[in-house]
Motif scaffolding. Structure first.
Motif, short mmCIF file in Angstrom:
data_model
loop_
_atom_site.label_atom_id
_atom_site.label_comp_id
_atom_site.label_asym_id
_atom_site.label_seq_id
_atom_site.Cartn_x
_atom_site.Cartn_y
_atom_site.Cartn_z
N GLN A 44 0.90 -1.19 -0.09
CA GLN A 44 0.10 -0.15 -0.07
C GLN A 44 0.89 1.40 0.01
N MET A 45 0.50 2.29 -0.66
CA MET A 45 1.40 3.31 -0.65
C MET A 45 1.22 4.30 0.56
N THR A 46 1.93 4.26 1.22
CA THR A 46 2.13 4.90 2.49
C THR A 46 3.42 5.74 2.36
N ASN A 47 3.47 6.65 3.46
CA ASN A 47 4.99 7.54 3.52
C ASN A 47 6.09 6.78 3.93
N GLU A 48 5.93 5.30 4.26
CA GLU A 48 7.06 4.56 4.40
C GLU A 48 7.16 3.50 3.47
N THR A 49 6.26 3.19 2.65
CA THR A 49 6.60 2.21 1.62
C THR A 49 7.69 1.96 1.03
N LEU A 50 8.28 3.18 0.32
CA LEU A 50 9.51 3.17 -0.43
C LEU A 50 10.76 3.15 0.39
N ASN A 51 10.37 3.74 1.85
CA ASN A 51 11.49 3.43 2.71
C ASN A 51 11.87 1.90 2.89
N ILE A 52 10.60 1.34 2.87
CA ILE A 52 10.90 -0.35 3.20
C ILE A 52 11.53 -1.08 1.91
N TRP A 53 11.05 -0.65 0.67
CA TRP A 53 11.55 -1.42 -0.42
C TRP A 53 12.92 -0.94 -0.91
N THR A 54 13.14 0.29 -0.31
CA THR A 54 14.80 0.97 -0.94
C THR A 54 15.81 0.20 -0.24
N HIS A 55 15.30 -0.69 1.07
CA HIS A 55 16.33 -1.29 1.86
C HIS A 55 16.14 -2.99 1.61
N LEU A 56 14.68 -3.37 1.51
CA LEU A 56 14.22 -4.64 1.37
C LEU A 56 14.90 -5.20 0.14
N LEU A 57 14.65 -4.87 -0.83
CA LEU A 57 15.40 -5.31 -2.18
C LEU A 57 16.78 -5.61 -2.20
N PRO A 58 17.59 -4.48 -1.87
CA PRO A 58 19.12 -4.29 -2.02
C PRO A 58 19.39 -5.45 -0.91
N TYR A 249 4.89 10.60 -0.21
CA TYR A 249 4.65 9.54 -0.74
C TYR A 249 6.18 9.06 -1.41
N ILE A 250 6.48 10.09 -2.40
CA ILE A 250 7.55 9.57 -3.17
C ILE A 250 8.49 10.91 -3.23
N GLY A 251 9.77 10.86 -3.03
CA GLY A 251 10.87 11.92 -3.39
C GLY A 251 11.34 12.54 -1.96
N HIS A 252 10.89 11.95 -0.76
CA HIS A 252 11.29 12.60 0.37
C HIS A 252 12.69 12.22 0.88
N SER A 253 13.15 13.14 1.80
CA SER A 253 14.71 13.01 2.01
C SER A 253 15.28 11.56 2.35
N HIS A 254 14.26 10.74 3.20
CA HIS A 254 14.53 9.57 3.82
C HIS A 254 14.93 8.39 2.68
N GLN A 255 13.67 8.47 1.66
CA GLN A 255 14.11 7.88 0.59
C GLN A 255 15.20 7.98 -0.26
N LEU A 256 15.75 9.11 -0.50
CA LEU A 256 16.82 9.50 -1.20
C LEU A 256 18.01 9.12 -0.48
N PHE A 257 17.96 9.26 0.88
CA PHE A 257 19.04 8.93 1.92
C PHE A 257 18.98 7.25 1.73
N HIS A 258 18.00 6.61 1.77
CA HIS A 258 18.13 5.16 1.57
C HIS A 258 19.01 4.74 0.31
N VAL A 259 18.54 5.31 -0.93
CA VAL A 259 19.13 5.03 -2.24
C VAL A 259 20.53 5.19 -2.07
N CYS A 260 21.15 6.45 -1.58
CA CYS A 260 22.33 7.03 -1.70
C CYS A 260 23.19 5.85 -0.77
#
Length: 330
Positions: A44-58, A249-260
């Motif tokens: 489900q698209m929450t403000n944590e969803t991409l935080n989870i997947w940007t670390h779970l898949l890697p 939902y998309i593009g906030h700093s913690h998601q970008l932090f995870h990707v970096c």
């Protein structure tokens, strides 16, 4: 036909302050979610969803790298490869622990803190794994077998123990002293990384000699730059601080932090593999052979003290009375 009912989402004014994220207005999960609801929120698209997947898949990618290397290298009989084993194992533990922390952090206030205690422990364990690999494979020629090299891993263990204590303690200051909380948490993660990076900085900018590991230098350079960018994103809360509600939902700093962080880890891994391979003959003839105490022993000591820290701070959560402002919110 079966239909799956996804959990309801909330705005920032509908959840307790401990769950608030700066610049994030919508997409919060229920502050007392069940474990099943937390797992369902992955889809489900929450403000944590991409935080989870940007670390779970890697984490699965890094685990695959670990398993592939384990198959190709004789770790049992080759002590030279022990530091690599330690590094690769910590490289998939920390993103997996982070994804779990983000997944289950909405179960309760105390569960949120405990989830991140475990996350901090895994991050610091990875920092120690990096220090062990650097000591074994990446030290510049001029620093090999020096006093600094001899005590490098020992001080990294001390840094790791202090860092996890400081980062866990910072969570008790989130509401009353948010600026101090953020400062302590950034310091807790920055100074172990700074210590780990000293031999890399010396090798890239202060050493004029050529070595067999020079081919890894571009990877070390890129890793350092992206790691600094990750630290900036974590501290600055950009871009959501400039446009609250636009990047929920998309593009906030913690998601970008995870990707970096993941990209930096990948580059670091490639550099360590190159150093290990290209410098092997020289290191075996010149450097201090990796010992059990400086590899598995150091990690075991770190794990023991990390568990003690996490248990202590977790018990403290239940013994610390809630501020009146928090009680009114609930």
């Amino acid at each position: 036909m079966l239909s799956l009912k996804l959990p309801k989402l909330f705005n920032i004014d509908q959840v307790p302050p401990v769950f608030h994220e700066r610049g994030i207005i919508c997409g919060y999960r229920h502050p007392q979610s069940s474990a099943i609801a937390c797992v369902l929120s992955l889809f489900q698209m929450t403000n944590e969803t991409l935080n989870i997947w940007t670390h779970l898949l890697p984490s699965w990618y890094f685990m695959w790298r670990f398993m592939a290397t384990l198959y190709m290298v004789d770790f049992w009989n080759d002590s030279y490869s022990w530091p690599l084993l330690i590094y690769l194992s910590t490289s998939f533990i920390y993103p997996f622990a982070s994804s779990c922390a983000h997944t289950f952090s909405s179960m309760s206030k105390n569960a949120r803190h405990i989830c991140y205690f475990l996350d901090y422990g895994a991050v610091n364990l990875f920092s120690l794994g990096s220090a062990i690999a650097y000591s074994a494979y990446t030290f510049p020629d001029m620093l090999v077998r020096t006093t600094f090299h001899h005590y490098f891993v020992s001080l990294a263990v001390l840094n790791t123990i202090l860092s996890i204590g400081l980062s866990c303690y910072s969570r008790f200051l989130e509401l009353q002293k948010p600026k101090l909380c953020k400062t302590l948490r950034i310091l807790a993660f920055a100074y172990p990384y700074a210590w780990d990076t000293v031999p890399i900085i010396y090798r890239l900018f202060l050493s004029s000699e050529e070595s067999s590991g020079e081919a890894a230098n571009p990877y070390h350079q890129k890793h350092t730059v992206i790691a600094i960018l990750a630290c900036f994103l974590y501290a600055a809360h950009l871009p959501e601080r400039l446009a609250p509600g636009r990047f929920d939902y998309i593009g906030h700093s913690h998601q970008l932090f995870h990707v970096c962080v993941i990209l930096a880890t990948h580059l670091q891994m490639e550099a360590i593999f190159l150093d290990m391979t290209l410098r092997k003959e020289w290191l075996l003839a010149t450097s201090i052979p990796p010992s059990f105490s400086q590899t598995a022993g150091a990690v075991c000591l770190c794990i023991i003290f990390s568990i003690i820290n996490i248990i202590y701070f977790s018990i403290s959560l239940y013994q610390t009375p809630e501020p009146e402002s928090q009680k009114k919110e609930t």
